[in-house]
Structure formats: structure tokens, C-alpha cells
Enzyme design. Structure first.
Site, short mmCIF file in Angstrom:
data_model
loop_
_atom_site.label_atom_id
_atom_site.label_comp_id
_atom_site.label_asym_id
_atom_site.label_seq_id
_atom_site.Cartn_x
_atom_site.Cartn_y
_atom_site.Cartn_z
N MET A 274 12.58 6.77 8.21
CA MET A 274 11.22 6.30 7.99
C MET A 274 10.79 6.38 6.53
O MET A 274 9.66 6.01 6.20
CB MET A 274 10.25 7.15 8.83
N ARG A 275 11.67 6.87 5.64
CA ARG A 275 11.27 7.00 4.25
C ARG A 275 10.94 5.64 3.64
O ARG A 275 10.02 5.52 2.82
CB ARG A 275 12.36 7.70 3.43
N ALA A 276 11.67 4.60 4.03
CA ALA A 276 11.42 3.27 3.48
C ALA A 276 10.01 2.79 3.82
O ALA A 276 9.32 2.20 2.97
CB ALA A 276 12.46 2.28 4.00
#
Length: 693
Positions: A274-276
Site C-alpha cells: 500500500m505504500r504506492a
């Protein structure tokens, strides 16, 4: 102090300048990784940015740059109660490639900590960079554990230093910028993902732009102060825009429509985790503030995707970063649902209705080429799917291999790579940190203790206490504390893993030219290259065919460059085995002088046949024994196939003092969990001969 090159005087490089400015507005974006060929103003742009960052107010006398309005309660120099503040320029701290862990995070005085219980801490570069810029040139050459430390500090906003139960914490929030030349090796995908944005830079091929670059650089070199004065007005205007965007940023609204586009885009491009999504949201918000808006539009989401996703789409180390812009546009259109509800969707309108007279195209949509990575002029990406691979020459599938001395065959595509067994160099080395062979390293499991040579870095507590204990009465100990002197300190010796030089010597002669065989050989070498990438090795590639051997790729950290050369490798002609081995001997001799601590691993990919000249097999054996006499670890990948096998590859392995493995045995799945040590054991060599027979 030298005058830095003005940021606004940089010609072109729109994406690079935009990414740097977005991080200057909001360091929460996560930093920038700048990838590109040498001589493309990467370092110049980063150093020029530091001048534009507004001044910071710090507590007088605090070594950790605490903000007097909100001092860090855990500051090692605190508590700061009612301390005065002073303004100073934001620092730009450079992390050298050869820096130690103590230089990066700081160091504790272990002697005082043990004897007096005092936390005497000497700050490192992470403390110096707090509220400023931390610049890492050639970040791909930095040791992995140092990259992990600085990325953890950037993500958490704090640095932790622990030595044998004594710990210090201090704030460390900074704009992280890394630059790298992909030809010198890649970052691991896990580390790539930790950089918020990435940009690809390349020198312009337009003569007019190149002329302007040279003209400005010569003018700067002649009189840096006068050149900077010419650009002072533009620099001040850009700095004011950064300050205004920072003030506007908390008011920017990220609507549900934009959030849905962000989520859909990340899902469509199959990025991991989910970092993107988070980075895209922060980047789109910052883009809106940079444009002077309080609402995030679809154009902000698009630009955020082009900056935040390309390096997160790499499915394997040989894939070049990139993004399919047509697919991106389709996804944004499908999940659009409006531009945030304010009806402002025209990219050519400035926020105040006035024409944008900013001298540099820093905002989204302002300049040519904005909205996508610059064109790539380096070597082409190694094709990974069947549609992209070079097709074999007509008739190559059914035709017999050419006779010795016959013509050249075109390159064939490689088979799919697979997970290989671990090939390691025997013994204990002291080379660069990696993941292949056993070595004495600064990190790993503790195996013993010794007196420190120079600065103590890793204390062996038990050995230190053991050395100090017999002398307590003579030192007049009266309390419970242990009286420790510098002569008592012991450095922990540790064993970890090192990276090696893996030199591939690949037979590309006519005997290997059968399409199916060469495809399998290329797949095996590609698999070993993938393994070398994961284990942080240097690699080199030598091919032999016809009458000579050729260094297709000198030893380098760029494993993907070796993959590109492998894909285009033609076959045909005689089999000068001895020439290939002698060329390998010459390459290794030079590399031993350049980097004596990095141990080599010779991987010969052949069926063992040799042609050309009188008694070519014996000549190859003599060349192989030359490697064995110098103690070079080696393995022979036996490519012989068919019902009748001569066992020449196994005999070659015996001459090399190494081991032979077949293509099937090279697969890790053939014997689960087997680790093959490449060593000159007689039992291993005999076993290989028996299998070949």
C-alpha cells in the site's frame, strides 16, 4: 564556501526539477531517487536545491537542530526549556559511499557508558541532516545495511543508536535524495520501494539545448558569483513559491474521486503493498499546492503516478522502470467521476487566472516533456516475454548445427529463468558485503573477540568484562561499578556473507548452436545472473566461438547489462575452449589487482568439447589447471545432451579443481534445500564424472 549552480539555470530535466521541488514543499512525499547516465546534472540539481529550502529556526547550542517552538522531548541535548532560537540555512549533508555505520547514525562512548553510566553520544550524519537535505550519491553502491538505516530513519523521522543495551534516540526528518547510474548496478526492489518518487534523466539529443547547457556551464565556471547574481531574481521567486506552497498544503482537499483514481491506478499496475497508494496521495496533494490549488485534480493524480509508480512496477531485476501511459489514461478515465467537484480541469489555466510567467517549467504541464520519464538512450531492456525476444533465423528450428568453422547463427531467445542452487566460494573471505560466501563482516553472527584496531565499533561485552575483572582490586574498585579501561575493550568479530566476482565463460560455438540447447543454456545463465543480482555480486561475461574469446562484458555490478548481452549472443564456428579459459585468467588477474578482497567464482558453461589446432582438449586442460593452481573456485555447467555423452565437462571440472553440474542439477528444485559448495574435493569431482559417464 563555493557558490552553488543556480537551480533555475538548469536546462531541461523538467521531471527531475519537479520531483525535487515537490519534496522541498513536503518531505513527507518520501524523497527522490534519480536514475540516469553520467553527466546529466543529477548532483548539480540536488546541490542547487538546498539553497532554495527556507531557513530553519533552531535551539541555540542544540546539536540536533531542535525547533524552539516544538523541541524534541527526547533530544539527547535536552530538555530545552525556554531556550532561545536562531535562524540558519537548511543543511545539505552528503553521505559518502564508504561511510561507516557510526558515521551515519553516530556513536556512543562505550567506555564511559560502562564505567560511569553516562550516555556520551557523538551525533552522526542523520543528526546533521535533521530539517535539511540528506544526499546520497551513487546510492546503489552503498552497503545494504547503511541504506536500510537511512531509509528507516526517513520513514520514522527518528534515528536509534543502540550499543549493548545503551540506546539513544533523536529526531531525524530530512529530504532524502539518492542518485545512481543504473550501469553500475541496481538497488534491490525492497529498497527501490522505499523512495517516494523516481525520475529517469538523460542528456538531451537536441543540439540547441546542448549548446545552451555548455554556454551556461562555461559562464558559471568563469565567474560563479556573477553567474549566480544573474539568476538571483528567478531563485528568489522560486523560493517564495516553495514557501507559499508549504503554507497552502494543509488546506488542500483530496476528494473521494481522486482517492478512487489513485487506488484504481495502483491496482491496475499491480504494485505490491500500500505504500504506492500513500505516496501517490501525498504527491497529488503536493502537486495541487504547488499549482496554487486547494483541490486535487485528475491531472495531479496522473503526474503523481508517473513519478511514484515506475520503479514499483519492476517484476524482476532485468525489467527497466517505466509506465504504460495509455493504460494510465484509460484507468483514470474509467474511474474518473469528475475532477474533484470544482470544475477546474483545464491544464493550461493558472490558479489565479493569470498567465504563468515562472521562468522555469516547474509545475505540472508547464514544459515540454512534462508528465513522463525522459527518453531512454541507454542499452535496450533485456526482453522478458516471448513476443519481445529476437526470433531465430528462418530454418533454425529444424536445421542441423553448423559444422566446425561454419557460419554464424542468429541469437535465439532464452528459456524462462529458474531458481538455482547456491554456488559459493569455500573458505572465509573479507570482501564486500553480500549474500553468497562466508566472510568476516561488520554484520552477522558473533564468532569471537579481539582487541580493537582503531575505533571500537562492535563491543563484545562478555569478553570486555572478562578482560577487566581480574584487575578490579588493583584499580581500587570500591563500589558496585566495574572499573573499565580502554585496554579492556574487546571488538566483536562477526561472520556474515560477502559478494563475489562471478565470471561467466560461455561456449557460443557451433556445438552449442542447436536452438533448443542454446535456449536452455541462456536460460541457465540468466538464472545464475538473477541469483548474482540477489546476492550482490559483480559479474563478468566471456564468450568463445570461432577462433577467439571475447570479453562481452567486463566485470561490473550491473547484472542487467550482462542479461542484455546474453540475449543478443549469436552462436556458430569452432570451439576455442582454451582461449576462453585464458581470457578468463587475464580478466581475473586484473580484477585481483583492482579489488584483491573480492574473491572470484568462475562459472564455465560448456559441453566440454574443444576444436581447432592440435590436441585442443589437452590445451583446454592445461588452461584449466592454471586456474586450479591459483586457487580459483570454479564450477562447470555441463550442457551436453543426448543419449551418448563423452563426459568432457566433468573432466574439465576435474582439471579446474571444481565441480560439474548438469543443467537439470542446477535447479534448486532438483534436490530441495541442497547447497553446493564449489570446491576441489576429489569425491565431488569423481561423483560428477560418474554421473557424466
Amino acid at each position: 564556501m563555493s557558490t552553488p549552480y543556480p537551480f533555475t539555470a538548469i536546462v531541461g530535466q523538467d521531471d527531475l526539477r519537479l520531483a525535487l521541488l515537490l519534496n522541498a514543499v513536503s518531505p513527507a512525499v518520501g524523497g527522490v531517487l534519480v536514475r540516469g547516465e553520467k553527466g546529466t546534472a543529477k548532483s548539480t540539481a540536488v546541490r542547487a536545491l538546498s539553497v532554495l529550502i527556507p531557513e530553519v529556526s533552531v535551539v541555540v547550542g542544540c546539536r540536533f537542530s531542535c525547533d524552539p517552538g516544538a523541541p524534541d522531548p527526547a533530544c539527547p541535548d535536552g530538555p530545552h526549556e525556554g531556550g532561545g532560537g536562531a535562524a540558519r540555512p537548511a543543511r545539505m549533508v552528503e553521505l559518502p559511499v564508504g561511510a561507516s555505520e557510526d558515521r551515519l547514525v553516530g556513536a556512543l562512548d562505550i567506555e564511559r557508558a560502562l564505567a560511569e553510566g553516562v550516555k556520551a553520544f557523538e551525533p552522526g550524519l542523520l543528526a546533521d541532516a535533521h530539517r535539511g537535505v540528506l544526499y546520497v550519491d551513487e546510492v546503489n553502491l552503498l552497503h545494504d545495511h547503511l541504506v536500510d538505516l537511512l531509509l528507516d530513519a526517513a520513514a520514522m523521522g527518528a534515528s536509534y543508536v543502540e550499543r549493548e543495551g545503551v540506546s539513544v534516540r533523536h529526531a531525524s526528518r530530512f529530504l532524502l535524495v539518492g542518485t545512481m547510474n543504473p550501469e553500475e548496478g541496481e538497488l534491490r526492489p525492497q529498497l527501490l520501494d522505499r523512495f517516494g518518487l523516481t525520475v529517469e534523466v538523460a542528456a538531451s539529443r537536441e543540439p540547441d539545448l546542448r549548446v545552451e547547457v555548455v554556454r551556461r556551464r562555461l559562464a558559471y565556471d568563469d565567474d560563479p558569483a556573477a553567474f549566480a547574481a544573474r539568476w538571483a531574481e528567478e531563485e528568489n521567486a522560486l523560493q517564495a513559491r516553495i514557501v507559499a506552497a508549504r503554507a497552502l498544503l494543509p488546506e488542500v482537499r483530496l476528494g473521494d474521486a481522486a482517492l478512487r483514481q489513485i487506488a484504481a491506478t495502483c491496482a491496475a499496475f499491480e504494485v505490491d503493498g500500500m505504500r504506492a497508494d500513500i505516496v501517490m496521495a501525498r504527491t497529488a496533494t503536493t502537486l495541487a499546492a504547488w499549482a496554487g490549488r486547494t483541490v486535487v485534480l485528475a491531472e495531479d493524480v496522473r503526474q503523481a503516478a508517473l513519478l511514484a509508480l515506475p520503479h514499483r512496477r519492476r517484476r524482476n531485476p532485468f525489467d527497466a522502470p517505466g509506465l504504460d501511459e495509455e493504460k494510465l489514461d484509460d484507468t483514470l478515465e474509467e474511474f474518473g467521476g469528475g475532477d474533484g467537484g470544482d470544475g477546474e480541469g483545464d491544464r493550461d489555466d493558472s490558479p489565479d487566472g493569470e498567465p504563468d510567467d515562472d521562468p522555469e517549467p516547474d509545475g505540472p504541464g508547464d514544459g515540454p516533456g512534462d508528465g513522463g520519464p525522459p527518453p531512454q538512450d541507454g542499452p535496450p531492456e533485456a526482453p522478458r516475454d516471448s513476443s519481445a525476444r529476437p526470433e531465430p533465423a528462418e530454418g533454425d528450428e529444424a536445421g542441423p548445427p553448423p559444422a566446425p568453422g561454419g557460419g554464424e547463427r542468429s541469437a535465439v531467445r532464452s528459456a524462462e529463468p529458474f531458481r538455482t542452487k547456491v554456488l559459493s566460494v569455500p573458505g572465509l573471505g573479507e570482501g564486500a558485503a553480500g549474500r553468497r560466501s562466508r566472510a568476516r563482516t561488520d554484520h552477522g553472527r558473533t564468532t569471537g573477540a579481539r582487541r580493537p584496531r582503531g575505533t571500537l565499533t562492535k563491543l563484545h561485552l562478555a569478553a570486555t568484562v572478562h578482560a577487566a575483572a581480574p584487575h578490579q582490586r588493583a584499580r581500587g574498585r570500591s563500589g558496585q561499578g566495574l572499573v573499565v579501561r580502554r585496554d579492556d575493550l574487546r571488538q566483536a568479530t562477526r561472520e556474515g556473507r560477502e559478494g563475489n566476482l562471478v565470471l561467466f565463460v560461455v561456449d557460443a560455438s557451433g556445438s552449442m548452436a542447436a536452438r533448443q540447447r542454446m535456449s536452455a543454456v541462456k536460460g541457465a545463465v540468466l538464472s545464475l545472473l538473477l541469483d548474482a543480482y540477489q546476492r550482490r555480486d559483480k559479474v563478468g561475461l566471456i564468450t568463445f566461438r570461432g577462433r577467439e574469446a571475447t570479453v562481452a562484458l567486463p566485470p561490473t555490478s550491473s547484472v542487467d547489462a550482462a542479461a542484455v548481452r546474453l540475449e543478443t549472443l549469436p552462436t556458430g564456428g569452432r570451439t576455442p575452449l582454451s582461449a576462453g579459459l585464458m581470457k578468463a585468467h587475464d580478466v581475473l588477474r586484473v580484477e585481483r589487482m583492482r579489488d584483491p578482497s573480492r574473491r572470484p567464482l568462475l562459472v564455465v558453461v560448456t559441453d566440454g568439447r574443444a576444436t581447432g589446432g592440435p590436441d585442443p582438449v589437452a590445451l583446454g586442460g592445461r588452461a584449466a589447471r592454471l586456474h586450479a593452481a591459483e586457487g580459483t573456485a570454479s564450477v562447470v555447467v555441463d550442457c551436453e545432451s543426448g543419449p551418448v555423452r563423452l563426459g568432457l565437462a566433468a573432466a574439465l571440472a576435474g582439471d579446474l579443481g571444481g565441480t560439474a553440474v548438469t543443467l537439470d542439477e542446477l535447479r534448486a528444485e532438483s534436490v530441495a534445500g541442497l547447497v553446493r559448495d564449489v570446491q576441489g574435493a576429489v569425491r565431488g569431482a569423481r561423483g560428477s564424472r560418474g554421473r557424466a559417464a
